[in-house]
Design an enzyme around this catalytic site. Structure first.
Site, short mmCIF file in Angstrom:
data_model
loop_
_atom_site.label_atom_id
_atom_site.label_comp_id
_atom_site.label_asym_id
_atom_site.label_seq_id
_atom_site.Cartn_x
_atom_site.Cartn_y
_atom_site.Cartn_z
N ARG A 259 0.86 -1.17 0.00
CA ARG A 259 0.00 0.00 0.00
C ARG A 259 0.90 1.23 0.00
O ARG A 259 2.05 1.18 0.47
CB ARG A 259 -0.88 0.02 1.24
CG ARG A 259 -1.78 -1.20 1.41
CD ARG A 259 -2.55 -1.12 2.73
NE ARG A 259 -3.47 -2.24 2.90
CZ ARG A 259 -3.19 -3.34 3.59
NH1 ARG A 259 -1.99 -3.47 4.17
NH2 ARG A 259 -4.07 -4.31 3.70
N LYS B 227 -2.12 -2.27 7.98
CA LYS B 227 -3.31 -1.79 8.69
C LYS B 227 -3.38 -2.39 10.08
O LYS B 227 -3.04 -3.55 10.29
CB LYS B 227 -4.57 -2.18 7.90
CG LYS B 227 -4.78 -1.36 6.64
CD LYS B 227 -6.10 -1.72 5.99
CE LYS B 227 -6.38 -0.84 4.79
NZ LYS B 227 -7.68 -1.16 4.16
N HIS C 243 -2.10 2.06 -5.78
CA HIS C 243 -2.78 0.80 -5.49
C HIS C 243 -2.89 -0.10 -6.72
O HIS C 243 -3.01 -1.32 -6.60
CB HIS C 243 -4.17 1.09 -4.92
CG HIS C 243 -4.50 0.26 -3.72
ND1 HIS C 243 -3.81 0.35 -2.52
CD2 HIS C 243 -5.45 -0.71 -3.52
CE1 HIS C 243 -4.32 -0.50 -1.65
NE2 HIS C 243 -5.31 -1.16 -2.23
N ARG D 66 -0.24 -2.59 -6.67
CA ARG D 66 -0.54 -3.65 -5.69
C ARG D 66 -1.49 -4.68 -6.30
O ARG D 66 -1.29 -5.89 -6.17
CB ARG D 66 -1.13 -3.00 -4.44
CG ARG D 66 -1.58 -3.96 -3.33
CD ARG D 66 -1.98 -3.14 -2.12
NE ARG D 66 -2.79 -3.84 -1.16
CZ ARG D 66 -2.30 -4.59 -0.17
NH1 ARG D 66 -1.00 -4.75 -0.04
NH2 ARG D 66 -3.12 -5.18 0.69
N HIS E 53 -3.78 -9.22 3.99
CA HIS E 53 -5.23 -9.26 4.17
C HIS E 53 -5.56 -10.11 5.39
O HIS E 53 -5.05 -11.22 5.52
CB HIS E 53 -5.92 -9.86 2.94
CG HIS E 53 -5.90 -8.97 1.76
ND1 HIS E 53 -6.10 -9.43 0.46
CD2 HIS E 53 -5.73 -7.62 1.64
CE1 HIS E 53 -6.04 -8.41 -0.39
NE2 HIS E 53 -5.82 -7.31 0.30
N TYR F 37 -9.24 -11.40 -6.55
CA TYR F 37 -8.33 -11.64 -7.67
C TYR F 37 -8.69 -12.89 -8.45
O TYR F 37 -8.34 -13.01 -9.62
CB TYR F 37 -6.88 -11.67 -7.17
CG TYR F 37 -6.49 -10.35 -6.57
CD1 TYR F 37 -6.25 -9.24 -7.39
CD2 TYR F 37 -6.43 -10.18 -5.19
CE1 TYR F 37 -5.95 -8.01 -6.84
CE2 TYR F 37 -6.12 -8.95 -4.64
CZ TYR F 37 -5.89 -7.88 -5.48
OH TYR F 37 -5.60 -6.64 -4.93
#
Length: 304
Positions: free
Chosen positions: A149, A173, A245, A248, A271, A280
């Protein structure tokens, strides 16, 4: 009680009790400040303790007419719901005027990706004969080669790069850390950048461990990275709306296309849920569909 006071309290709540990331926190607070401005300008400055469902519904309706995306509209409602839920829990209100708000129905979001030729065109547009170009080349290669990110990129520390074992430690995150492998090619680029380019900079003492620096010797901002990518994209003639992004998404898509296990991709992207990574697989399905439509004999016979 004022809007400003409760927005500040809400910000503290999200930061320390909900552990929101800076980007999500900024978005939520920005959304509530817009509601505050609407109250001041159109509702005689009524406070958050007395604003009604009808007021908020009218505000959302007016915003929806300004051609914002459905995803933006969904986030406004999420922010407003969270704010008034907090006020109820904090006993500022007895009722929640946002309970009945409904967001737009969102379809499946398939992120934009770049083909490898497009990525190479963007990288080839960089003036690598200059120190600035070498830094920008490293930025693009790390975004694409490690799937970071933009917030993770600008916060990368030299001390978190292990050149011997070929991995970088990334803080994502929720302050979760993960280890992302470094390809030999990316590793060499970073070594050369640190030794030959970054070492020439006059570095601010507070930013001595930051990997990527601006001209003032401090850490780079998200905005600068966006501008670098926009300039390179325009120069390369790649006619897509591209952000950090996008690299990414391309990182994950290309790994999947080449046979990588979805669980490993999840780990590298950071994630928390495999469901997020599964987007994806939909991209891969779209690609397979295009192959059938373009190359299957039955479809070719029909279209000819």
């Amino acid at each position: 009680m004022t809007w400003q006071e409760k927005i500040k309290d809400f910000e503290i709540f999200l930061r320390f009790e909900r552990n929101f990331s800076e980007n999500t926190l900024d978005a939520y607070i920005r959304d509530i400040r817009k509601l505050k401005e609407y109250s001041e300008e159109s509702l005689d400055n009524i406070g958050p303790d007395v604003i009604t469902y009808d007021h908020i519904q009218q505000y959302i309706f007016l915003l929806s007419k300004q051609k914002f995306s459905e995803r933006s509209q969904a986030r406004w409602i999420s922010s407003i719901k969270a704010f008034f839920k907090y006020l109820v829990e904090d006993e500022i209100r007895e009722d929640n005027p946002a309970t009945l708000l409904e967001g737009p129905k969102l379809g499946l979001y398939l992120p934009d990706t770049l083909s490898l030729p497009d990525i190479n065109r963007i990288i080839n547009a960089i003036e690598v004969s200059t120190d600035l170009g070498k830094r920008n080349q490293c930025i693009i290669e790390v975004l694409y080669g490690c799937g970071l990110r933009v917030s993770e990129l600008i916060e990368l520390k030299i001390s978190n790069i292990n050149f011997n074992e070929k991995f970088i430690k990334v803080t994502g995150k929720g302050d979760k850390t993960r280890l992302v492998p470094l390809a030999d090619y990316t590793s060499e680029l970073l070594k050369n950048y640190i030794q030959d380019v970054r070492s020439k900079n006059k570095i601010n003492k507070k930013h001595e461990d930051c990997l990527f620096l601006n001209s003032r010797g401090t850490s780079m901002s998200r905005v600068i990275v966006f501008l670098i990518i926009k300039e390179l994209t325009d120069k390369a003639g790649v006619n897509k709306k591209i952000s950090p992004h996008t690299f990414r998404h391309s990182f994950a898509t290309h790994l999947l296309q080449n046979g990588a296990d979805l669980r490993y991709i999840q780990e590298m992207l950071g994630h928390s849920s495999i469901t997020t990574t599964e987007i994806y697989t939909h991209l891969k399905t779209e690609e397979l569909r295009d192959v059938i439509l373009n190359y299957h004999p039955r479809n070719i016979n029909i279209t000819q």
